[in-house]
Design a protein around this motif. Structure first.
Motif, short mmCIF file in Angstrom:
data_model
loop_
_atom_site.label_atom_id
_atom_site.label_comp_id
_atom_site.label_asym_id
_atom_site.label_seq_id
_atom_site.Cartn_x
_atom_site.Cartn_y
_atom_site.Cartn_z
N VAL A 194 -16.95 -1.90 -2.81
CA VAL A 194 -15.62 -2.50 -2.66
C VAL A 194 -15.19 -2.36 -1.20
O VAL A 194 -15.34 -1.29 -0.61
CB VAL A 194 -14.58 -1.82 -3.58
CG1 VAL A 194 -13.18 -2.35 -3.29
CG2 VAL A 194 -14.93 -2.04 -5.05
N ILE A 195 -14.70 -3.45 -0.65
CA ILE A 195 -14.23 -3.46 0.74
C ILE A 195 -12.76 -3.85 0.73
O ILE A 195 -12.38 -4.84 0.09
CB ILE A 195 -15.05 -4.48 1.57
CG1 ILE A 195 -16.53 -4.08 1.56
CG2 ILE A 195 -14.51 -4.59 2.99
CD1 ILE A 195 -17.46 -5.16 2.08
N ALA A 196 -11.92 -3.05 1.40
CA ALA A 196 -10.49 -3.35 1.49
C ALA A 196 -10.19 -3.88 2.88
O ALA A 196 -10.45 -3.20 3.88
CB ALA A 196 -9.67 -2.10 1.20
N VAL A 197 -9.64 -5.09 2.95
CA VAL A 197 -9.36 -5.71 4.25
C VAL A 197 -7.85 -5.87 4.43
O VAL A 197 -7.18 -6.49 3.60
CB VAL A 197 -10.05 -7.08 4.37
CG1 VAL A 197 -9.58 -7.82 5.62
CG2 VAL A 197 -11.57 -6.91 4.42
N ALA A 228 -3.92 -4.18 6.11
CA ALA A 228 -3.01 -3.07 5.83
C ALA A 228 -2.57 -3.06 4.36
O ALA A 228 -2.47 -1.99 3.75
CB ALA A 228 -1.78 -3.17 6.74
N CYS A 229 -2.33 -4.24 3.77
CA CYS A 229 -1.89 -4.29 2.37
C CYS A 229 -2.93 -3.67 1.45
O CYS A 229 -2.61 -2.84 0.60
CB CYS A 229 -1.64 -5.72 1.94
SG CYS A 229 -0.18 -6.45 2.65
N ALA A 230 -4.19 -4.08 1.62
CA ALA A 230 -5.24 -3.62 0.71
C ALA A 230 -5.57 -2.15 0.93
O ALA A 230 -6.14 -1.50 0.07
CB ALA A 230 -6.49 -4.48 0.87
N ILE A 231 -5.22 -1.62 2.12
CA ILE A 231 -5.52 -0.22 2.39
C ILE A 231 -4.38 0.69 1.93
O ILE A 231 -4.60 1.72 1.32
CB ILE A 231 -5.81 -0.01 3.90
CG1 ILE A 231 -7.07 -0.81 4.29
CG2 ILE A 231 -5.99 1.47 4.21
CD1 ILE A 231 -7.36 -0.79 5.78
N SER A 232 -3.13 0.24 2.19
CA SER A 232 -2.00 1.16 1.96
C SER A 232 -0.81 0.51 1.27
O SER A 232 0.17 1.18 0.98
CB SER A 232 -1.53 1.70 3.31
OG SER A 232 -0.97 0.63 4.06
N GLY A 233 -0.86 -0.79 1.01
CA GLY A 233 0.32 -1.51 0.54
C GLY A 233 0.99 -2.28 1.66
O GLY A 233 1.81 -3.15 1.42
N LEU A 250 -15.30 0.66 2.12
CA LEU A 250 -15.08 0.30 3.53
C LEU A 250 -13.63 -0.15 3.71
O LEU A 250 -13.13 -0.95 2.91
CB LEU A 250 -16.04 -0.83 3.93
CG LEU A 250 -15.97 -1.33 5.37
CD1 LEU A 250 -16.47 -0.26 6.34
CD2 LEU A 250 -16.77 -2.61 5.56
N TYR A 251 -12.99 0.39 4.75
CA TYR A 251 -11.60 0.04 5.04
C TYR A 251 -11.56 -0.68 6.38
O TYR A 251 -12.04 -0.16 7.38
CB TYR A 251 -10.74 1.30 5.14
CG TYR A 251 -10.67 2.11 3.87
CD1 TYR A 251 -9.58 1.99 3.00
CD2 TYR A 251 -11.68 3.00 3.53
CE1 TYR A 251 -9.51 2.74 1.84
CE2 TYR A 251 -11.62 3.76 2.36
CZ TYR A 251 -10.53 3.62 1.52
OH TYR A 251 -10.45 4.35 0.37
N ILE A 252 -10.97 -1.88 6.40
CA ILE A 252 -10.88 -2.64 7.65
C ILE A 252 -9.40 -2.89 7.97
O ILE A 252 -8.77 -3.78 7.40
CB ILE A 252 -11.65 -3.98 7.55
CG1 ILE A 252 -13.11 -3.72 7.12
CG2 ILE A 252 -11.60 -4.72 8.89
CD1 ILE A 252 -13.96 -4.97 7.00
#
Lengths: 510, 267
Positions: B200-203, B205-210, B231-233
């Motif tokens: 799973v890859i989070a792209v 600011a929203c997908a990382i922290s809201g 992975l956090y982008i």
């Protein structure tokens, strides 16, 4: 002439004291609204607010009189848990009335298709238009859909997760073979609670909500928001700031229109233009990044003016890029419109006729493609558009071709406009001070985004704090237009028709 | 046909050479990783944290501001609020990491860029990565700049990375948006439909922290509130180069010597 005891006439980007807005009993209010919309006024916004006296819901109507560049305001109050729907007599209110039903738990009696808009809980605990038990989760897309019955009739359901890199929504087609009789669209998957957050969250987030309301319309919504704050605080922004904002707004239009033509080309299978426009769109996004460092225009706008200025070197850089971008775009797009195999796929597909555009309150290129002379920059101008007029781009075949061709016309006009602005950028500062918001006021801010009219309305309370913030993205008006245009089309043409509107999910869902 | 060939000649070959050569120049106003010159921070000053729209800035001890790149919108609010002119954005586009804790940086700490997938996963996915993209409340900016990677300029396909239509064809999900309540179950269904092993890859600011929607009742606070993220982008939205760099790092296909920027990256 507006009768001042019935409606308050104002203009785009001006604040008015709440007590000046005529307030009617509900029957009179509805009579005036139905009469005025029957005579050609357009519903720009219609919303409730619980900020008045407890027990009832105040409703505000913003009617646009485009012929006179005038906005008309009137208000009323709904007591009890229901009210007579105006939708049967004024179709453009259909989604606004559903929205009031959903947000405040008020039932519009006689509404022909009363379903939730965003599948969110009522803002008034204990009041629910569908009598759903409190605390029970609301399943998006749940409830009955319009159905066609008969031999060999079948239903096709698509979404919320779609095949491409695209936002979520749910589509239900009623088909007989390839033939689509009816399409119903259920949205709300992207609902992030922005209208509520504009009131309840710290003020420092407001601009960022505006920028992310619909990310492809960052400049449009941020401009609408800043213009609203400036109206409520009595800020007079400088001519230079107005010019810079319009450059950013037209660059946003260019990037999206060029991207849309490329996407249409891709759906037809005409790959040269699809490949070229995908890249050229990026060149225009990069011009926005020359302005403010971000390809979508984040940080370009600030209440009172802009976040960034242009110096001589940057102006030269932009002019060079604009010249090259224009050549590349013209080369790719003329190839598209010169190909008979392309035209055969565009012409006569997905017709949304002018009278339906009037009935549904369609805005933006979709309306202009049906010959409607409807453009905020022209009808309700604000900022630099009061002094510099862009030619209105219309076509009259109302099909996919027209929606594509209007974009091409607008691309050329926007490039010419930006070049003109860059050539004679007004001198002066880019920021004017913004003071506190005037208490007890309402302001309306309209901007012609690339999809059409963006409408932000805010109401301040006694302390000058915003008590209600109402946002209407053009997609809110236009999704019904896509559903209409799909009737009697082939289901395999849906991607093409969908791209010809290219509406926003999050702009609708808020 | 002759027109098509003429147009082809006019439009030229456009695919960038990155990562085998330095990437194309970024605009001089590009807002990459924010850096704080903490030597300038007066004791007790909280101006940047107060201005930050997403509480991305906190104070480790009584003195030094700490920026959470997962919450950061890469806006200018802290920079404009700083009375000492101590904050600026670097032009470093490389931001992707493997662990959320690596996004929270002490002032003098170097960013630990994403390491490649380990043995078996790298063998499986290193040369062919198929992703299903799910927007769960994304504003269409992240989505648009992911789409850009498919254009001729970036040509993601040359790395064997492809966005596919069905989760059944995918090796993992790429998620944008804070995960709205209304998309949560569709997202979980899509994840369940991807065969093991999966990533799973989070792209963004929203997908990382809201992102700007952090702590809204209508949304979650990012993808890792419901799924394990590999992975956090960061970014709002991340530049296509940032996304590409992150994906290639995960597959172990970036060589920092080849992609080194002309001028030495700032400390």
């Amino acid at each position: 002439m507006t009768n001042p005891s019935e409606m308050l006439a104002t203009i785009n980007g001006q604040a008015v004291a709440l007590e000046q807005i005529p307030r009617h009993d509900l029957a009179t209010f509805q009579r005036i609204v139905l009469r005025e919309t029957a005579h050609g006024q357009r519903v720009a916004s219609y919303f409730g607010t619980a900020s008045g006296n407890p027990g009832g819901i105040d409703v505000f109507m913003v009617l646009a009189n485009d012929a006179n560049s005038e906005l008309n305001l009137l208000s009323s109050r709904i007591e009890g848990d229901s009210f007579p729907a105006m939708t049967p007599d004024c179709n453009q209110l259909h989604l606004f009335e559903r929205e009031i039903a959903e947000q405040y738990g008020l039932r519009p009696e006689g509404h022909p298709w009363l379903k939730p808009v965003r599948y969110q809980a009522s803002w008034r605990p204990g009041h629910d238009a569908w009598n759903r038990p409190e605390g029970q989760p609301i399943i998006p897309g749940s409830g009955d859909f319009y159905r066609v019955e008969g031999d060999e009739i079948h239903e096709v359901a698509v979404g919320p997760v779609h095949a491409g890199i695209i936002e979520p929504g749910h589509f239900r087609f009623q088909c007989h073979g390839e033939h689509v009789y009816h399409l119903e669209i259920a949205l709300g998957y992207q609902h992030r609670g922005i209208e509520q957050a504009m009131v309840s969250q710290p003020v420092k987030r407001a601009l960022h909500y505006a920028e992310t309301l619909a990310g492809d319309t960052t400049i449009g919504h941020a401009t609408a928001h800043c213009q609203l704050i400036e109206a409520l605080s009595g800020c007079k922004k400088t001519v230079r700031a107005q010019s810079l904002r319009s450059i950013a707004l037209e660059l946003e239009r260019l990037a999206n229109h060029i991207g849309d033509l490329g996407a249409l080309s891709g759906d037809i299978g005409f790959l040269p233009t699809a490949a070229y426009c995908g890249r050229i769109r990026g060149d225009f996004l990069n011009m926005t990044a020359v302005l403010c460092g971000n390809r979508f225009g984040r940080g370009m706008l600030r209440p009172g003016g802009t976040g960034y200025d242009l110096d001589a070197a940057r102006i030269n850089d932009l002019r060079t890029r604009l010249d090259q971008g224009e050549k590349d775009a013209a080369n790719a797009i003329e190839l598209f419109f010169d190909a008979p195999s392309v035209l055969a796929r565009l012409e006569g597909k997905g017709i949304l006729p002018a009278e339906i555009c009037h009935t549904l309150g369609i805005v933006g290129p979709a309306a202009r493609a049906a010959g409607l002379q409807r453009d905020v920059r022209h009808d309700q101008p604000s900022g630099i558009y009061r002094f510099v007029q862009l030619p209105l781009s219309t076509w009259d075949s109302a099909d996919v071709f027209a929606r594509a061709y209007v974009r091409w016309l607008e691309i050329r006009h926007s490039i010419a406009f930006i070049r003109e602005q860059l050539q004679a950028l007004p001198a002066g500062s880019i920021q004017a001070p913004t003071g506190p918001l005037k208490p007890g006021h309402l302001a309306v801010s309209l901007i012609e985004g690339w999809r059409g009219e963006l409408c932000h309305v805010a109401l301040t309370g006694e302390q000058g704090r915003i008590q209600r913030y109402k946002i209407t993205d053009p997609s809110f008006h236009n999704w019904a237009g896509l559903a209409y245009a799909m009737r009697d089309q082939q289901i395999s043409d849906f991607p093409l028709l969908n791209k010809s509107f290219n509406l926003s999910y999050c702009g609708h869902d808020l | 046909m002759i027109n098509v060939i003429r147009a082809r000649i006019h439009q030229k070959h456009r695919t960038i050479r990155f990562p085998d050569a330095p990437p194309p120049a970024l605009p001089d106003r590009f807002r990459g990783r924010p850096l704080v010159d903490t030597a300038r921070c007066p004791s007790g000053c909280r101006a940047c944290a107060e201005a930050c729209p997403t509480t991305a800035i906190t104070f480790a001890n009584d003195r030094l501001p700490v920026i959470d790149l997962g919450k950061c919108l890469f806006c200018n609010d802290c920079k404009l609020a700083c009375p000492q002119d101590a904050i600026h954005h670097s032009d470093d586009y490389r931001l992707a990491v493997r662990q959320p804790g690596q996004l929270v940086l002490e002032p003098d700490e170097a960013l630990v860029l994403a390491e490649a997938l380990g043995g078996k996963m790298k063998r499986l996915l290193g040369r062919s990565l198929k992703l299903r993209q799910v927007s769960a409340g994304g504003c269409n900016a992240c989505e648009a700049d992911i789409n850009v990677l498919g254009t001729v300029a970036w040509d993601l396909g040359r790395f064997g990375i492809q966005f596919v239509a069905s989760p059944r064809h995918a090796d993992g999900l790429l998620i944008t948006g804070p995960v709205t309540q209304n998309m949560k179950s569709a997202l979980l269904d899509t994840y369940a439909a991807v065969a093991e092993p999966k990533i799973v890859i989070a792209v963004g600011a929203c997908a990382i922290s809201g992102g700007p929607f952090v702590d809204h009742p209508e949304t979650g606070n990012g993808a890792d509130s419901v799924l394990p993220v590999d992975l956090y982008i960061p970014g709002c939205p991340p530049h296509p180069l940032t996304i590409l760099d992150g994906l290639l790092r995960l597959l172990g296909r970036v060589d920092d010597h080849k992609t080194a920027m002309e001028k030495e990256t700032r400390k």
